[in-house]
Design a protein around this motif. Structure first.
Motif, PDB file in Angstrom:
ATOM      1  N   UNK A  47      -2.254   0.395  20.657  1.00 40.14           N
ATOM      2  CA  UNK A  47      -2.599  -0.360  21.861  1.00 40.14           C
ATOM      3  C   UNK A  47      -4.058  -0.796  21.806  1.00 40.14           C
ATOM      4  N   UNK A  48      -4.323  -1.981  22.308  1.00 40.44           N
ATOM      5  CA  UNK A  48      -5.682  -2.488  22.362  1.00 40.44           C
ATOM      6  C   UNK A  48      -6.488  -1.678  23.372  1.00 40.44           C
ATOM      7  N   UNK A  49      -7.773  -1.524  23.112  1.00 40.92           N
ATOM      8  CA  UNK A  49      -8.734  -0.778  23.930  1.00 40.92           C
ATOM      9  C   UNK A  49      -8.507   0.731  23.890  1.00 40.92           C
ATOM     10  N   UNK A  50      -7.521   1.211  23.124  1.00 40.75           N
ATOM     11  CA  UNK A  50      -7.262   2.649  23.022  1.00 40.75           C
ATOM     12  C   UNK A  50      -8.232   3.283  22.031  1.00 40.75           C
ATOM     13  N   UNK A  51      -8.406   4.582  22.150  1.00 38.23           N
ATOM     14  CA  UNK A  51      -9.202   5.347  21.201  1.00 38.23           C
ATOM     15  C   UNK A  51      -8.578   5.176  19.817  1.00 38.23           C
ATOM     16  N   UNK A  52      -9.369   4.754  18.857  1.00 36.64           N
ATOM     17  CA  UNK A  52      -8.845   4.461  17.518  1.00 36.64           C
ATOM     18  C   UNK A  52      -8.595   5.712  16.687  1.00 36.64           C
ATOM     19  N   UNK A  53      -9.317   6.802  16.939  1.00 37.23           N
ATOM     20  CA  UNK A  53      -9.237   7.988  16.077  1.00 37.23           C
ATOM     21  C   UNK A  53      -7.816   8.528  15.911  1.00 37.23           C
TER      22      UNK A  53
END
Length: 165
Positions: A47-53
């Protein structure tokens, strides 16, 4: 050189979107529809704007990863390549968040089943967009996300997800 060409193409298209009817390009989602466009790969929702880690950890080792100083944020922007798609991130409050994702081949598809190489008519049938924007793209928004589907000669040539920041 190919990355520079792609980057220039994307920047040109984004600049030309000002005249597009992005908010009305897709009918308002029903109460049961998702509030955002999400891409799923091997049961991993991106999902966009989600935490990438957690996403990067779940996807495993990327084929490549590059970093560059952010123009808009304090810190480094990163691009992770996974073969059929790439993810970009931006720094936000000490963590990296997902800002974009784009397909690099026809081996992956949107949640709705559209992939590079599909006919333009499939995009129109599934998403029911009002019109192509100036750079031959359907720009669809849902919540804080934007899905851009580029068409060349009646065929889907590029698909991109972007966060609305």
């Amino acid at each position: 050189m190919k990355k520079v060409t792609i980057l220039l193409f994307v920047l040109c298209c984004v600049a030309s979107l000002a005249g597009c009817k992005s908010a009305s390009a897709v009918p308002k989602p029903s109460a049961s529809a998702a509030d955002a466009f999400v891409f799923t790969y091997n049961d991993i929702s991106i999902a966009m704007n989600a935490d990438a880690a957690p996403v990067i950890d779940a996807l495993g080792e990327p084929k490549s990863c590059t970093e560059q100083a952010s123009c808009a944020f304090e810190g480094m922007e990163k691009t992770y390549s996974y073969g059929s798609f790439s993810i970009t991130t931006y720094p936000n409050d000490g963590k990296d968040c997902i800002s974009g994702l784009w397909f690099t081949d026809d081996q992956v598809a949107t949640e709705e089943g559209v992939r590079i190489g599909d006919p333009q008519s499939k995009v129109e049938q599934i998403y029911k967009p009002e019109e192509l924007c100036g750079c031959n793209a359907y720009i669809l928004t849902r919540g804080e996300t934007m899905l851009s589907i580029f068409v060349t000669d009646g065929v889907v040539s590029s698909i991109q997800y972007n966060a609305v920041l």
